[in-house]
Design a protein around this motif. Structure first.
Motif: not given
Length: 165
Positions: A14-18, A20
């Motif tokens: 997972y490469h998001g910042d917040k 899911e």
């Protein structure tokens, strides 16, 4: 106890910042995926719901249930966690009695089998990793066993189950 400064973790997927909102809740009263006079199988986390990461199933075996004879898998490991009752587990060398809280891990290629030899029902969790679409196997294994022969053999191979007896 001291720990090394660098601990090897898997590469991030997972490469998001917040983060899911993507958790999946399954209520305890969800009906079993497969039920028969000999027991039932609950599809807790399937290949589809985990994106193939793992498959988790709750199996309930009735008294004197044959379970599965000695076999192995070429593509996945299988683990057993006894929730209640007793289960005879074959670890490739010997039969051991699993009771509530006992755990057996079978790596890829490991011979294993299980059966309920008692007069009481039992329940367990079965974990397959990576996840495979096992639901059809659980839904149709009794039917295919009755058919037997080459049709049963092809069904087993399609579901990565190689029986040795």
């Amino acid at each position: 106890m001291s720990y090394p400064e660098q601990i090897p973790y898997p590469e991030p997927r997972y490469h998001g910042d917040k983060g899911e909102v993507n958790a999946v809740f399954r209520p305890a009263d969800t009906p079993a995926g497969v039920s028969s006079p000999g027991g039932s199988t609950h599809f807790l986390a399937t290949h589809a719901s985990t994106g193939g990461e793992f498959g988790l199933y709750k199996a309930e075996l009735g008294p004197r249930s044959a379970g599965a004879s000695t076999h192995f898998h070429k593509a996945m490991s299988e683990s057993f966690y006894v929730l209640s009752g007793e289960l005879e587990l074959y670890d490739g060398e010997k039969w051991v009695t699993g009771r509530a809280g006992d755990f057996l891990y079978v790596p890829v290629g490991g011979l294993h089998a299980f059966k309920n030899v008692t007069d009481e029902p039992m329940s367990m969790l079965m974990l397959f990793s990576p996840g495979a679409p096992r639901e059809e196997y659980f839904e149709r294994v009794a039917e295919m066993a009755q058919r037997g022969g080459e049709e049963l053999e092809q069904f087993r191979v399609r579901h990565d189950s190689y029986f040795v007896d």
